[in-house]
Design a protein around this motif. Structure first.
Motif, PDB file in Angstrom:
ATOM      1  N   ARG A  76    -132.324  24.697 -38.858  1.00 44.88           N
ATOM      2  CA  ARG A  76    -132.128  25.146 -40.274  1.00 44.88           C
ATOM      3  C   ARG A  76    -130.887  26.151 -40.358  1.00 44.88           C
ATOM      4  O   ARG A  76    -130.502  26.579 -41.658  1.00 44.88           O
ATOM      5  N   ASN A  77    -130.360  26.816 -39.520  1.00 47.34           N
ATOM      6  CA  ASN A  77    -129.618  27.997 -39.185  1.00 47.34           C
ATOM      7  C   ASN A  77    -128.560  27.625 -38.167  1.00 47.34           C
ATOM      8  O   ASN A  77    -128.642  28.488 -37.294  1.00 47.34           O
ATOM      9  N   GLN A  78    -127.745  26.844 -38.472  1.00 51.52           N
ATOM     10  CA  GLN A  78    -126.587  26.443 -37.463  1.00 51.52           C
ATOM     11  C   GLN A  78    -125.582  27.696 -37.515  1.00 51.52           C
ATOM     12  O   GLN A  78    -124.941  27.775 -38.310  1.00 51.52           O
ATOM     13  N   PRO A  79    -125.580  28.367 -36.476  1.00 53.99           N
ATOM     14  CA  PRO A  79    -124.371  29.314 -36.333  1.00 53.99           C
ATOM     15  C   PRO A  79    -123.136  28.719 -35.992  1.00 53.99           C
ATOM     16  O   PRO A  79    -123.058  27.589 -35.293  1.00 53.99           O
ATOM     17  N   SER A  80    -121.897  29.267 -36.408  1.00 53.23           N
ATOM     18  CA  SER A  80    -120.741  28.709 -36.286  1.00 53.23           C
ATOM     19  C   SER A  80    -120.330  29.068 -34.702  1.00 53.23           C
ATOM     20  O   SER A  80    -119.589  28.254 -34.182  1.00 53.23           O
ATOM     21  N   MET A  81    -120.790  30.159 -34.047  1.00 56.33           N
ATOM     22  CA  MET A  81    -120.422  30.262 -32.572  1.00 56.33           C
ATOM     23  C   MET A  81    -121.590  31.159 -32.263  1.00 56.33           C
ATOM     24  O   MET A  81    -122.236  32.154 -32.733  1.00 56.33           O
ATOM     25  N   MET A  82    -121.936  31.037 -30.836  1.00 57.97           N
ATOM     26  CA  MET A  82    -122.701  32.059 -30.143  1.00 57.97           C
ATOM     27  C   MET A  82    -122.158  32.415 -29.173  1.00 57.97           C
ATOM     28  O   MET A  82    -121.586  31.788 -28.280  1.00 57.97           O
ATOM     29  N   VAL A  83    -121.902  33.855 -28.961  1.00 59.51           N
ATOM     30  CA  VAL A  83    -121.260  34.749 -27.704  1.00 59.51           C
ATOM     31  C   VAL A  83    -121.995  35.708 -27.348  1.00 59.51           C
ATOM     32  O   VAL A  83    -122.788  36.278 -27.955  1.00 59.51           O
ATOM     33  N   SER A  84    -122.251  35.878 -25.879  1.00 56.31           N
ATOM     34  CA  SER A  84    -122.762  36.954 -25.452  1.00 56.31           C
ATOM     35  C   SER A  84    -121.920  38.193 -25.110  1.00 56.31           C
ATOM     36  O   SER A  84    -120.798  37.864 -24.722  1.00 56.31           O
ATOM     37  N   LEU A  85    -122.261  39.347 -25.646  1.00 58.34           N
ATOM     38  CA  LEU A  85    -121.417  40.588 -25.791  1.00 58.34           C
ATOM     39  C   LEU A  85    -121.489  41.282 -24.427  1.00 58.34           C
ATOM     40  O   LEU A  85    -120.851  42.131 -23.991  1.00 58.34           O
ATOM     41  N   ASP A  86    -122.831  41.378 -24.146  1.00 55.21           N
ATOM     42  CA  ASP A  86    -123.381  42.009 -22.926  1.00 55.21           C
ATOM     43  C   ASP A  86    -124.308  41.347 -22.352  1.00 55.21           C
ATOM     44  O   ASP A  86    -125.268  40.729 -22.804  1.00 55.21           O
ATOM     45  N   HIS A  87    -124.536  41.707 -21.057  1.00 57.47           N
ATOM     46  CA  HIS A  87    -125.485  40.721 -20.503  1.00 57.47           C
ATOM     47  C   HIS A  87    -125.753  41.761 -19.071  1.00 57.47           C
ATOM     48  O   HIS A  87    -125.071  41.757 -18.115  1.00 57.47           O
ATOM     49  N   SER A  88    -126.936  42.090 -19.031  1.00 56.63           N
ATOM     50  CA  SER A  88    -127.165  43.199 -17.719  1.00 56.63           C
ATOM     51  C   SER A  88    -128.683  42.453 -17.351  1.00 56.63           C
ATOM     52  O   SER A  88    -129.463  41.885 -17.967  1.00 56.63           O
ATOM     53  N   MET A  89    -128.750  42.517 -15.953  1.00 59.38           N
ATOM     54  CA  MET A  89    -129.596  42.128 -15.459  1.00 59.38           C
ATOM     55  C   MET A  89    -130.488  42.916 -14.107  1.00 59.38           C
ATOM     56  O   MET A  89    -129.523  43.473 -13.573  1.00 59.38           O
ATOM     57  N   TRP A  90    -131.498  43.055 -14.207  1.00 62.74           N
ATOM     58  CA  TRP A  90    -132.250  43.868 -12.763  1.00 62.74           C
ATOM     59  C   TRP A  90    -133.075  42.534 -12.191  1.00 62.74           C
ATOM     60  O   TRP A  90    -133.889  41.930 -12.438  1.00 62.74           O
ATOM     61  N   PHE A  91    -132.409  42.693 -10.866  1.00 63.41           N
ATOM     62  CA  PHE A  91    -133.306  41.636  -9.970  1.00 63.41           C
ATOM     63  C   PHE A  91    -134.498  42.317  -9.318  1.00 63.41           C
ATOM     64  O   PHE A  91    -134.066  43.251  -8.847  1.00 63.41           O
ATOM     65  N   HIS A  92    -135.602  41.920  -9.361  1.00 67.69           N
ATOM     66  CA  HIS A  92    -136.669  42.417  -8.767  1.00 67.69           C
ATOM     67  C   HIS A  92    -137.216  41.650  -7.659  1.00 67.69           C
ATOM     68  O   HIS A  92    -138.142  42.294  -6.660  1.00 67.69           O
ATOM     69  N   ALA A  93    -136.721  40.470  -7.239  1.00 70.66           N
ATOM     70  CA  ALA A  93    -136.761  39.761  -5.785  1.00 70.66           C
ATOM     71  C   ALA A  93    -135.462  38.947  -5.650  1.00 70.66           C
ATOM     72  O   ALA A  93    -134.719  38.695  -6.337  1.00 70.66           O
ATOM     73  N   ARG A  94    -135.417  38.723  -4.295  1.00 71.61           N
ATOM     74  CA  ARG A  94    -134.420  37.884  -3.892  1.00 71.61           C
ATOM     75  C   ARG A  94    -134.761  36.421  -3.373  1.00 71.61           C
ATOM     76  O   ARG A  94    -133.914  35.899  -2.610  1.00 71.61           O
ATOM     77  N   ASP A  95    -136.051  36.390  -2.861  1.00 69.53           N
ATOM     78  CA  ASP A  95    -136.553  35.556  -2.249  1.00 69.53           C
ATOM     79  C   ASP A  95    -137.321  34.182  -2.997  1.00 69.53           C
ATOM     80  O   ASP A  95    -138.479  34.088  -3.322  1.00 69.53           O
ATOM     81  N   LEU A 117    -130.490  41.363 -30.085  1.00 67.50           N
ATOM     82  CA  LEU A 117    -130.800  41.987 -28.704  1.00 67.50           C
ATOM     83  C   LEU A 117    -132.051  41.364 -28.174  1.00 67.50           C
ATOM     84  O   LEU A 117    -133.006  41.153 -28.851  1.00 67.50           O
ATOM     85  N   SER A 118    -131.996  40.466 -26.971  1.00 72.03           N
ATOM     86  CA  SER A 118    -133.026  39.993 -26.428  1.00 72.03           C
ATOM     87  C   SER A 118    -133.130  40.381 -25.096  1.00 72.03           C
ATOM     88  O   SER A 118    -132.529  40.946 -24.501  1.00 72.03           O
ATOM     89  N   LEU A 119    -134.683  40.155 -24.612  1.00 69.30           N
ATOM     90  CA  LEU A 119    -135.157  40.550 -23.361  1.00 69.30           C
ATOM     91  C   LEU A 119    -135.369  39.207 -22.696  1.00 69.30           C
ATOM     92  O   LEU A 119    -136.248  38.562 -23.125  1.00 69.30           O
ATOM     93  N   LEU A 120    -134.955  38.958 -21.481  1.00 70.27           N
ATOM     94  CA  LEU A 120    -135.321  37.936 -20.486  1.00 70.27           C
ATOM     95  C   LEU A 120    -136.200  38.249 -19.403  1.00 70.27           C
ATOM     96  O   LEU A 120    -135.730  39.392 -18.751  1.00 70.27           O
ATOM     97  N   LYS A 121    -137.127  37.432 -19.056  1.00 69.75           N
ATOM     98  CA  LYS A 121    -137.816  37.639 -18.017  1.00 69.75           C
ATOM     99  C   LYS A 121    -137.953  36.331 -17.054  1.00 69.75           C
ATOM    100  O   LYS A 121    -138.046  35.122 -18.067  1.00 69.75           O
ATOM    101  N   VAL A 122    -137.815  36.251 -16.037  1.00 65.53           N
ATOM    102  CA  VAL A 122    -137.975  34.984 -15.183  1.00 65.53           C
ATOM    103  C   VAL A 122    -138.739  35.322 -13.850  1.00 65.53           C
ATOM    104  O   VAL A 122    -138.781  36.053 -13.364  1.00 65.53           O
TER     105      VAL A 122
END
Length: 132
Positions: A76-95, A117-122
């Motif tokens: 219902r809300n098609q954007p004309s363009m999506m772009v990441s302006l900033d992207h920071s990550m904290w790695f809590h594990a490497r295994d 502004l979004s927060l991602l967890k994996v």
């Protein structure tokens, strides 16, 4: 040697499988949150750096989509363009392995003025927090 490895990987098309997770029973489906399982297509080497790089790449796929459910979703809300302006990550594990299914949760914290502004967890399949 590493430069050649990265160059070779960058020349190959990147691909990942993504499977949506339905909203939790306590959610209406209009919350600014999105959950899905994702993994890199194919099998990666055992080099942990490759898995970190692959997860960094995957983490930027769809970060903005969580902002749309309160407004009826992307259809219902098609954007004309999506772009990441900033992207920071904290790695809590490497295994972990980026070619195994990982659970992604993206929460939109703020959406205003054509910015999100979004927060991602994996997490891994056994519940280990890998990145935020």
């Amino acid at each position: 040697k590493m430069r050649d490895l990265f160059r070779k990987r960058l020349e190959q098309p990147a691909s990942a499988h993504r499977r949506p997770v339905p909203p939790l029973a306590s959610e209406t489906g209009r919350e600014p949150v999105e959950r899905f399982w994702m993994q890199v297509t194919g099998e990666l080497s055992d080099d942990p750096i490759i898995h970190l790089v692959a997860l960094a790449y995957m983490s930027d796929m769809g970060m903005l989509g969580a902002a749309y459910p309160p407004f009826g979703g992307l259809p219902r809300n098609q954007p004309s363009m999506m772009v990441s302006l900033d992207h920071s990550m904290w790695f809590h594990a490497r295994d972990f392995r980026a070619d195994s299914w990982l659970l992604f949760e993206i929460r939109c914290i703020r959406a205003a003025g054509a910015r999100v502004l979004s927060l991602l967890k994996v997490w891994t399949q056994d519940g280990q927090l890998v990145v935020s």
